[in-house]
Design an enzyme around this catalytic site. Sequence first.
Site, PDB file in Angstrom:
ATOM      1  N   GLU A 111       8.306  -3.572  18.724  1.00  0.00           N
ATOM      2  CA  GLU A 111       7.100  -3.731  19.543  1.00  0.00           C
ATOM      3  C   GLU A 111       6.287  -4.988  19.238  1.00  0.00           C
ATOM      4  O   GLU A 111       5.554  -5.483  20.089  1.00  0.00           O
ATOM      5  CB  GLU A 111       6.196  -2.493  19.403  1.00  0.00           C
ATOM      6  CG  GLU A 111       6.699  -1.274  20.133  1.00  0.00           C
ATOM      7  CD  GLU A 111       7.856  -0.585  19.420  1.00  0.00           C
ATOM      8  OE1 GLU A 111       8.473   0.300  20.015  1.00  0.00           O
ATOM      9  OE2 GLU A 111       8.140  -0.931  18.256  1.00  0.00           O
TER      10      GLU A 111
ATOM     11  N   ASP B  49       4.739   2.880  18.248  1.00  0.00           N
ATOM     12  CA  ASP B  49       4.073   4.129  18.639  1.00  0.00           C
ATOM     13  C   ASP B  49       5.069   5.286  18.579  1.00  0.00           C
ATOM     14  O   ASP B  49       5.844   5.359  17.634  1.00  0.00           O
ATOM     15  CB  ASP B  49       3.425   3.968  20.020  1.00  0.00           C
ATOM     16  CG  ASP B  49       4.447   3.773  21.144  1.00  0.00           C
ATOM     17  OD1 ASP B  49       5.458   3.078  20.915  1.00  0.00           O
ATOM     18  OD2 ASP B  49       4.226   4.294  22.255  1.00  0.00           O
TER      19      ASP B  49
ATOM     20  N   GLY C 202      10.900   4.173  22.578  1.00  0.00           N
ATOM     21  CA  GLY C 202      10.814   5.541  23.088  1.00  0.00           C
ATOM     22  C   GLY C 202      12.028   6.385  22.790  1.00  0.00           C
ATOM     23  O   GLY C 202      11.932   7.606  22.664  1.00  0.00           O
TER      24      GLY C 202
ATOM     25  N   GLY D   7      11.050   2.670  26.158  1.00  0.00           N
ATOM     26  CA  GLY D   7      10.291   3.143  27.312  1.00  0.00           C
ATOM     27  C   GLY D   7      10.524   2.251  28.520  1.00  0.00           C
ATOM     28  O   GLY D   7      11.098   1.164  28.417  1.00  0.00           O
TER      29      GLY D   7
END
Length: 374
Positions: A145, A153, A122, A70
């Site tokens: 992460e 996520d 992402g 991301g």
Amino acid sequence: MNNIVLFQELLCDNGKKVGIATLNSERSLNALSGEMIEALYPQLSSWHDDEEIAAVFLQGAGEKAFCAGGDIVNLYNAMKSHTGDYSPEVEEYFTKEYQLDYLIHTFNKPFIVWGTGIVMGGGLGMMVGASHKVVTETSRIAMPEISIGLYPDVGGTWFLNRMPDQCGLFLGLTGASINAADAKYTGMADFFILAEKKQALLDGLKTVNWGNTVALNHDKLSNLMHDLELVSNAKLPVSHVRAQSALIDQVMDFDNIADIVNAIVSAEVDDPWFNKAQKSLKHGSAVSGHLVYRQLNTGKNMSLVDCFRMELNLSVKCGQFGEFAEGVRALLIDKDYSPKWKYSSIADVDPAIIDWFFESKWQADEHPLAELGS
């Protein structure tokens, strides 16, 4: 930036079309920005409803990365402008990202992701949702992460829980980088095709006799990819995860996060891949370690939609808590690689803090993803 995502339609021999989307930010390793998501979502939705489109092919510009994650630098700036408080921009970004991921997971046509080069965070969220997930000899995949004070996520609750044995929790806790063979072993990829065969795949898509039966179209595409995989397999790397599966089983065989982390970091093994995973866990956020453990245990039997709803709550709270901002600062802003985490060890983390992360910020009907999947 204009043309942040490039779109074209490949005309096939039988008159059908394949939609091709290219993440077009080579300099940022195709990091998934808010602008990319805003370009992708409506176009994919349009192709979803267009009867002329038989399949979709999603790729990144260049050879280095499909998508390195991301756009966390932008998120960092949003978090810093709301230090210690809730950030509307963080909520908006993750809401739109998870809507995009869910669309790919539930797409009504064959959906191909060409996962060459770096596929992280992402990028992996988009790839794992595809019906036909392709990796190459250069694929380097991770959910790192824990190193930035976040947690895996983008549907990690769903796909990490579906890996063999305890591989998902191990990869989530350590952020270990995996290759194409690992991706196939853990279910994160379906096909291994050499990078040089991409044009052959695109040419092959034109010759598929696409019909109006989705299941048959999936089969026709799988047959094409299987043939390309057969001529690629000699270059498939050795799977680290498979090679260390007995050790992974051993260190994960505890019923609490403190013992698991202790077993991983204290395991004596002369294996560069496992040693790197140990180092990442040792230097990662203790709060993130707790979040990953609770996330996967809580989400074990959740539907895909509920996984994304839980993750949005966690992500918004990560944006508020401060650990995420500190991790991004150390890794990408100041680049001192010395994050000042709030807790020095797993044992020091106050359980009430982790409880707070899992308390929903919204009433059920107010949740930004309340309509997802309905």
